[in-house]
Write a protein that holds these residues in place. Structure first.
Motif, PDB file in Angstrom:
ATOM      1  N   LEU A  76       0.831  -1.197   0.000  1.00 38.21           N
ATOM      2  CA  LEU A  76       0.000   0.000   0.000  1.00 38.21           C
ATOM      3  C   LEU A  76       0.868   1.250   0.000  1.00 38.21           C
ATOM      4  O   LEU A  76       1.943   1.283   0.596  1.00 38.21           O
ATOM      5  CB  LEU A  76      -0.911   0.027   1.229  1.00 38.21           C
ATOM      6  N   VAL A  77       0.389   2.281  -0.677  1.00 40.06           N
ATOM      7  CA  VAL A  77       1.012   3.611  -0.640  1.00 40.06           C
ATOM      8  C   VAL A  77      -0.100   4.622  -0.362  1.00 40.06           C
ATOM      9  O   VAL A  77      -1.280   4.338  -0.590  1.00 40.06           O
ATOM     10  CB  VAL A  77       1.728   3.956  -1.966  1.00 40.06           C
ATOM     11  N   PRO A  78       0.243   5.804   0.154  1.00 36.53           N
ATOM     12  CA  PRO A  78      -0.797   6.810   0.383  1.00 36.53           C
ATOM     13  C   PRO A  78      -1.572   7.127  -0.890  1.00 36.53           C
ATOM     14  O   PRO A  78      -1.047   7.027  -2.003  1.00 36.53           O
ATOM     15  CB  PRO A  78       0.002   8.023   0.876  1.00 36.53           C
ATOM     16  N   LYS A  79      -2.816   7.520  -0.738  1.00 32.83           N
ATOM     17  CA  LYS A  79      -3.734   7.702  -1.863  1.00 32.83           C
ATOM     18  C   LYS A  79      -3.155   8.589  -2.960  1.00 32.83           C
ATOM     19  O   LYS A  79      -3.248   8.281  -4.142  1.00 32.83           O
ATOM     20  CB  LYS A  79      -5.051   8.306  -1.344  1.00 32.83           C
ATOM     21  N   ASN A  80      -2.560   9.709  -2.584  1.00 35.42           N
ATOM     22  CA  ASN A  80      -2.054  10.661  -3.575  1.00 35.42           C
ATOM     23  C   ASN A  80      -0.546  10.560  -3.766  1.00 35.42           C
ATOM     24  O   ASN A  80       0.097  11.509  -4.233  1.00 35.42           O
ATOM     25  CB  ASN A  80      -2.435  12.084  -3.173  1.00 35.42           C
ATOM     26  N   SER A  81       0.016   9.411  -3.427  1.00 41.47           N
ATOM     27  CA  SER A  81       1.457   9.221  -3.579  1.00 41.47           C
ATOM     28  C   SER A  81       1.865   9.265  -5.051  1.00 41.47           C
ATOM     29  O   SER A  81       1.147   8.748  -5.919  1.00 41.47           O
ATOM     30  CB  SER A  81       1.860   7.866  -2.987  1.00 41.47           C
ATOM     31  N   PRO A  82       3.028   9.847  -5.345  1.00 40.46           N
ATOM     32  CA  PRO A  82       3.527   9.837  -6.725  1.00 40.46           C
ATOM     33  C   PRO A  82       4.075   8.469  -7.145  1.00 40.46           C
ATOM     34  O   PRO A  82       4.397   8.268  -8.321  1.00 40.46           O
ATOM     35  CB  PRO A  82       4.630  10.888  -6.702  1.00 40.46           C
ATOM     36  N   ILE A  83       4.200   7.546  -6.201  1.00 41.97           N
ATOM     37  CA  ILE A  83       4.729   6.215  -6.518  1.00 41.97           C
ATOM     38  C   ILE A  83       3.679   5.436  -7.297  1.00 41.97           C
ATOM     39  O   ILE A  83       2.584   5.163  -6.796  1.00 41.97           O
ATOM     40  CB  ILE A  83       5.124   5.463  -5.236  1.00 41.97           C
ATOM     41  N   LYS A  84       4.042   5.072  -8.529  1.00 47.72           N
ATOM     42  CA  LYS A  84       3.125   4.344  -9.410  1.00 47.72           C
ATOM     43  C   LYS A  84       3.597   2.933  -9.715  1.00 47.72           C
ATOM     44  O   LYS A  84       2.806   2.102 -10.163  1.00 47.72           O
ATOM     45  CB  LYS A  84       2.967   5.103 -10.738  1.00 47.72           C
ATOM     46  N   LYS A  85       4.898   2.667  -9.495  1.00 49.21           N
ATOM     47  CA  LYS A  85       5.453   1.351  -9.818  1.00 49.21           C
ATOM     48  C   LYS A  85       6.563   1.016  -8.833  1.00 49.21           C
ATOM     49  O   LYS A  85       7.117   1.899  -8.157  1.00 49.21           O
ATOM     50  CB  LYS A  85       5.963   1.312 -11.252  1.00 49.21           C
ATOM     51  N   VAL A  86       6.881  -0.263  -8.770  1.00 48.85           N
ATOM     52  CA  VAL A  86       7.829  -0.748  -7.768  1.00 48.85           C
ATOM     53  C   VAL A  86       9.199  -0.102  -7.921  1.00 48.85           C
ATOM     54  O   VAL A  86       9.883   0.160  -6.926  1.00 48.85           O
ATOM     55  CB  VAL A  86       7.934  -2.286  -7.854  1.00 48.85           C
ATOM     56  N   SER A  87       9.620   0.167  -9.131  1.00 51.76           N
ATOM     57  CA  SER A  87      10.950   0.746  -9.349  1.00 51.76           C
ATOM     58  C   SER A  87      11.122   2.083  -8.641  1.00 51.76           C
ATOM     59  O   SER A  87      12.256   2.513  -8.381  1.00 51.76           O
ATOM     60  CB  SER A  87      11.213   0.909 -10.848  1.00 51.76           C
TER      61      SER A  87
ATOM     62  N   TRP B  41       0.805   9.069   5.979  1.00 48.61           N
ATOM     63  CA  TRP B  41       1.988   9.578   5.275  1.00 48.61           C
ATOM     64  C   TRP B  41       3.252   9.588   6.136  1.00 48.61           C
ATOM     65  O   TRP B  41       4.186  10.338   5.873  1.00 48.61           O
ATOM     66  CB  TRP B  41       1.731  10.989   4.727  1.00 48.61           C
ATOM     67  N   LYS B  42       3.328   8.746   7.145  1.00 49.66           N
ATOM     68  CA  LYS B  42       4.549   8.645   7.934  1.00 49.66           C
ATOM     69  C   LYS B  42       5.608   7.810   7.226  1.00 49.66           C
ATOM     70  O   LYS B  42       6.792   7.888   7.555  1.00 49.66           O
ATOM     71  CB  LYS B  42       4.246   8.033   9.302  1.00 49.66           C
ATOM     72  N   VAL B  43       5.180   6.969   6.291  1.00 46.79           N
ATOM     73  CA  VAL B  43       6.089   6.169   5.464  1.00 46.79           C
ATOM     74  C   VAL B  43       5.625   6.275   4.022  1.00 46.79           C
ATOM     75  O   VAL B  43       4.492   6.688   3.735  1.00 46.79           O
ATOM     76  CB  VAL B  43       6.108   4.681   5.901  1.00 46.79           C
TER      77      VAL B  43
ATOM     78  N   ILE C 181      -9.614  -2.903   4.806  1.00 46.73           N
ATOM     79  CA  ILE C 181     -10.175  -1.820   5.604  1.00 46.73           C
ATOM     80  C   ILE C 181      -9.532  -0.495   5.205  1.00 46.73           C
ATOM     81  O   ILE C 181     -10.219   0.523   5.021  1.00 46.73           O
ATOM     82  CB  ILE C 181      -9.962  -2.097   7.099  1.00 46.73           C
ATOM     83  N   ASP C 182      -8.212  -0.502   5.042  1.00 48.36           N
ATOM     84  CA  ASP C 182      -7.507   0.723   4.662  1.00 48.36           C
ATOM     85  C   ASP C 182      -7.921   1.206   3.275  1.00 48.36           C
ATOM     86  O   ASP C 182      -8.134   2.399   3.050  1.00 48.36           O
ATOM     87  CB  ASP C 182      -5.994   0.487   4.700  1.00 48.36           C
TER      88      ASP C 182
ATOM     89  N   LYS D 103      -7.795   6.268   2.001  1.00 48.22           N
ATOM     90  CA  LYS D 103      -6.575   7.029   2.242  1.00 48.22           C
ATOM     91  C   LYS D 103      -5.337   6.380   1.626  1.00 48.22           C
ATOM     92  O   LYS D 103      -4.256   6.963   1.658  1.00 48.22           O
ATOM     93  CB  LYS D 103      -6.355   7.210   3.749  1.00 48.22           C
ATOM     94  N   VAL D 104      -5.486   5.182   1.087  1.00 47.40           N
ATOM     95  CA  VAL D 104      -4.359   4.481   0.471  1.00 47.40           C
ATOM     96  C   VAL D 104      -4.800   3.875  -0.851  1.00 47.40           C
ATOM     97  O   VAL D 104      -5.998   3.778  -1.143  1.00 47.40           O
ATOM     98  CB  VAL D 104      -3.814   3.360   1.393  1.00 47.40           C
ATOM     99  N   LYS D 105      -3.816   3.455  -1.631  1.00 46.30           N
ATOM    100  CA  LYS D 105      -4.071   2.703  -2.859  1.00 46.30           C
ATOM    101  C   LYS D 105      -3.092   1.539  -2.912  1.00 46.30           C
ATOM    102  O   LYS D 105      -2.058   1.554  -2.239  1.00 46.30           O
ATOM    103  CB  LYS D 105      -3.915   3.598  -4.090  1.00 46.30           C
ATOM    104  N   GLN D 106      -3.431   0.530  -3.681  1.00 47.59           N
ATOM    105  CA  GLN D 106      -2.579  -0.654  -3.800  1.00 47.59           C
ATOM    106  C   GLN D 106      -1.552  -0.452  -4.898  1.00 47.59           C
ATOM    107  O   GLN D 106      -1.903  -0.145  -6.038  1.00 47.59           O
ATOM    108  CB  GLN D 106      -3.434  -1.886  -4.102  1.00 47.59           C
TER     109      GLN D 106
END
Length: 355
Positions: A143-154, A204-206, A218-219, A224-227
């Protein structure tokens, strides 16, 4: 890199953990379907007729009332000739520690904690196992925060990831980074159990966290998060019942353990016949949505298996990986952590077939 985070704190964290501790129950075993020959769900025949267990108490390490819920839903412990005392834990490592300390006889963990336990010289034995029914699913999404710029594992290189060290989630992280050609040392590991990790990623602590189902559901439902990825295809999903050596040295405790596992197999056979029962019981008891419960069920189905050479070989590869990364202090031969004689007796009694 590694750090123990002090940042997940305050009243919001305490309220969230309180909710999780009352709402969360691991369904991975609750919806297990065992591959068995003639394992009747309607009977609870004792396998302990030759041993007097009237004064025995089996101390079981549970996680968020998982096993208590299974037995309450099915009544499979009714008439057991011994008592069961439950203790609550978050994750496998503290269960291993409790067994080593003598307060717990038997507990439910994944395979990874037994590797760290064996490397530390902890007196434990694996006596029973399960494996994922569908390798295309995983109960361990990233999981990453909903608006995280992370889109891929790299994009995880240089990021902070919450994961509980010594757990199967840590091994999943190792394998995900390996496939992405990211050195393990190129991320910062925030050593948090999965309830604290859930709190950390939603606030957004991590940058990311591995959160097991159904907590991940649940999350995700909270918005507030996305997979980032599901976790499927990177590792095997194994479940172990692990006993302390001191319990196994006691014939009465060993007989109680054998009977308890046999009754557990029968309990989950009841749930196997009705795949909605686990989710419905979960919703009724813990107050989460049916959608969350069903998602967890779909991701965590497993089958019972004897401890096979393939399982031992897989665990050896995992242990070798942790040693090569400097995460365990010595190279180990994992076969010695398995009580194959007792597992054979348990498997025969349950009619389990190898995978």
């Amino acid at each position: 890199m590694r750090r123990q985070s002090p940042t997940v704190s305050g009243s919001n964290w305490r309220r969230r953990v309180a909710v999780v501790l009352t709402a969360f129950v691991s369904l991975s075993s609750m919806i297990v379907g065992f591959s068995a020959k003639g394992a009747s769900a309607a009977t609870t025949t004792s396998t302990t007729s030759s041993v007097d267990l009237s004064g025995v108490t089996l101390n079981f390490a549970d996680q968020f009332k998982e096993y208590q819920t299974i037995f309450a839903a099915t009544g499979a412990l009714n008439g057991a000739p011994y008592k069961v005392s439950y203790s609550e834990f978050v994750g496998g490592p503290p269960i291993i520690a409790a067994e080593t300390g003598g307060s717990v006889d038997l507990g439910d963990v994944a395979e990874t904690p037994t590797i760290f336990g064996q490397a530390a010289g902890d007196p434990i034995k694996v006596v029973a196992a399960t494996s994922a029914a569908n390798p295309n699913t995983s109960p361990f999404p990233f999981l990453v925060p909903k608006n995280s710029p992370i889109k891929k594992v790299s994009q995880l290189r240089g990021k902070t990831i919450a994961v509980q060290e010594g757990t199967v989630e840590q091994y999943l992280l190792v394998q995900v980074l390996k496939k992405a050609k990211i050195p393990y040392s190129a991320v910062t590991v925030d050593n948090l159990n999965f309830t604290a990790g859930s709190t950390a990623v939603t606030s957004w602590k991590v940058d990311a966290a591995i959160v097991p189902q159904p907590l991940a559901g649940i999350d995700l439902a909270g918005g507030k998060v996305k997979q980032l990825i599901s976790g499927a295809g990177y590792i095997k999903v194994l479940g172990y019942l692990v006993a302390s050596q001191s319990a196994l040295n006691n014939p009465q405790k060993t007989a109680a353990i054998t009977d308890f596992i046999n009754r557990f197999y029968k309990a989950i056979a009841v749930l196997r016949k009705n795949p909605n029962l686990a989710a419905e019981t979960y919703v009724k008891t813990y107050g989460v949505t049916l959608a969350v419960a069903k998602e967890a069920v779909a991701s965590a189905q497993a089958v019972g298996t004897p401890i096979t050479p393939a399982i031992i070989s897989y665990q050896q590869q995992e242990a070798d990986t942790f040693f090569s990364l400097g995460l365990i202090p010595k190279k180990i031969k994992v076969n010695s952590v398995f009580d194959l004689k007792l597992n054979s007796q348990i498997s025969d009694a349950a009619g389990l077939t190898g995978l």
